[in-house]
Design a protein around this motif. Structure first.
Motif, PDB file in Angstrom:
ATOM      1  N   GLN A  16       0.834  -1.203   0.000  1.00  0.00           N
ATOM      2  CA  GLN A  16       0.000   0.000   0.000  1.00  0.00           C
ATOM      3  C   GLN A  16       0.872   1.257   0.000  1.00  0.00           C
ATOM      4  N   MET A  17       1.963   1.216   0.746  1.00  0.00           N
ATOM      5  CA  MET A  17       2.890   2.346   0.762  1.00  0.00           C
ATOM      6  C   MET A  17       3.442   2.604  -0.638  1.00  0.00           C
ATOM      7  N   GLU A  18       3.799   1.540  -1.355  1.00  0.00           N
ATOM      8  CA  GLU A  18       4.317   1.679  -2.714  1.00  0.00           C
ATOM      9  C   GLU A  18       3.256   2.222  -3.664  1.00  0.00           C
ATOM     10  N   GLU A  19       2.036   1.684  -3.560  1.00  0.00           N
ATOM     11  CA  GLU A  19       0.958   2.147  -4.431  1.00  0.00           C
ATOM     12  C   GLU A  19       0.647   3.620  -4.181  1.00  0.00           C
ATOM     13  N   LEU A  20       0.617   4.005  -2.914  1.00  0.00           N
ATOM     14  CA  LEU A  20       0.312   5.391  -2.588  1.00  0.00           C
ATOM     15  C   LEU A  20       1.454   6.325  -2.977  1.00  0.00           C
ATOM     16  N   LEU A  21       2.667   5.815  -3.030  1.00  0.00           N
ATOM     17  CA  LEU A  21       3.789   6.618  -3.508  1.00  0.00           C
ATOM     18  C   LEU A  21       3.569   6.986  -4.977  1.00  0.00           C
ATOM     19  N   SER A  22       3.104   6.034  -5.757  1.00  0.00           N
ATOM     20  CA  SER A  22       2.801   6.313  -7.164  1.00  0.00           C
ATOM     21  C   SER A  22       1.669   7.325  -7.291  1.00  0.00           C
ATOM     22  N   VAL A  23       0.637   7.172  -6.486  1.00  0.00           N
ATOM     23  CA  VAL A  23      -0.487   8.112  -6.500  1.00  0.00           C
ATOM     24  C   VAL A  23      -0.002   9.507  -6.121  1.00  0.00           C
ATOM     25  N   ALA A  24       0.820   9.585  -5.090  1.00  0.00           N
ATOM     26  CA  ALA A  24       1.335  10.881  -4.633  1.00  0.00           C
ATOM     27  C   ALA A  24       2.180  11.542  -5.722  1.00  0.00           C
ATOM     28  N   ARG A  25       3.027  10.775  -6.400  1.00  0.00           N
ATOM     29  CA  ARG A  25       3.840  11.337  -7.490  1.00  0.00           C
ATOM     30  C   ARG A  25       2.950  11.917  -8.585  1.00  0.00           C
ATOM     31  N   GLU A  26       1.908  11.169  -8.942  1.00  0.00           N
ATOM     32  CA  GLU A  26       0.991  11.655  -9.978  1.00  0.00           C
ATOM     33  C   GLU A  26       0.289  12.931  -9.527  1.00  0.00           C
ATOM     34  N   GLN A  27      -0.164  12.963  -8.281  1.00  0.00           N
ATOM     35  CA  GLN A  27      -0.874  14.139  -7.774  1.00  0.00           C
ATOM     36  C   GLN A  27       0.045  15.360  -7.736  1.00  0.00           C
ATOM     37  N   ILE A  28       1.258  15.186  -7.250  1.00  0.00           N
ATOM     38  CA  ILE A  28       2.192  16.316  -7.158  1.00  0.00           C
ATOM     39  C   ILE A  28       2.589  16.787  -8.560  1.00  0.00           C
ATOM     40  N   SER A  29       2.831  15.845  -9.460  1.00  0.00           N
ATOM     41  CA  SER A  29       3.177  16.205 -10.846  1.00  0.00           C
ATOM     42  C   SER A  29       2.049  16.986 -11.516  1.00  0.00           C
ATOM     43  N   ALA A  30       0.805  16.627 -11.178  1.00  0.00           N
ATOM     44  CA  ALA A  30      -0.359  17.297 -11.758  1.00  0.00           C
ATOM     45  C   ALA A  30      -0.657  18.622 -11.077  1.00  0.00           C
ATOM     46  N   GLY A  31       0.080  18.904 -10.015  1.00  0.00           N
ATOM     47  CA  GLY A  31      -0.115  20.163  -9.294  1.00  0.00           C
ATOM     48  C   GLY A  31      -1.250  20.137  -8.297  1.00  0.00           C
ATOM     49  N   ASN A  32      -1.656  18.949  -7.896  1.00  0.00           N
ATOM     50  CA  ASN A  32      -2.745  18.821  -6.901  1.00  0.00           C
ATOM     51  C   ASN A  32      -2.216  18.796  -5.499  1.00  0.00           C
TER      52      ASN A  32
END
Length: 107
Positions: free
Chosen positions: A91-107
């Motif tokens: 879950q930590m790994e999956e959420l790391l990917s989600v966080a990268r996408e969110q930060i990259s998108a400026g969210n």
């Protein structure tokens, strides 16, 4: 200023930016993890938000993810919730990917 000095300054600026972005990604991942664990623990609303902040703060103890893992593992165990170490780490790994996408998108 020489071309070398300009390149050096550019590289230093890029490094500082990359480090700042990585910090933001980790904070976001830990917040998302805290919300996920809060749900497992039956916390909602302000209690869930407060717990997520505790998880974010727990990452200040040492370099790496082990301090965060220990925090959530201990809280999950204390609440007698059945959860494997593997599932938490996944879950930590999956959420790391989600966080990268969110930060990259400026969210």
């Amino acid at each position: 200023m020489s071309g070398f000095d300009e390149r050096k300054r550019g590289q230093e600026g890029k490094f500082a930016h990359d480090q700042e972005m990585e910090f933001k990604v980790m904070v976001r991942r830990n917040k998302l993890l805290g919300i996920w664990v809060a749900e497992l623990l039956g916390k909602t609303g302000a209690d869930a938000d407060a717990y997520a902040k505790e998880v974010v703060i727990s990452d200040m103890e040492e370099k790496g993810d082990e301090d965060v893992f220990r925090k959530v593992r201990g809280d999950i165990d204390a609440a007698n919730v059945e959860m494997s170490d593997h599932r938490i780490r996944r879950q930590m790994e999956e959420l790391l990917s989600v966080a990268r996408e969110q930060i990259s998108a400026g969210n």
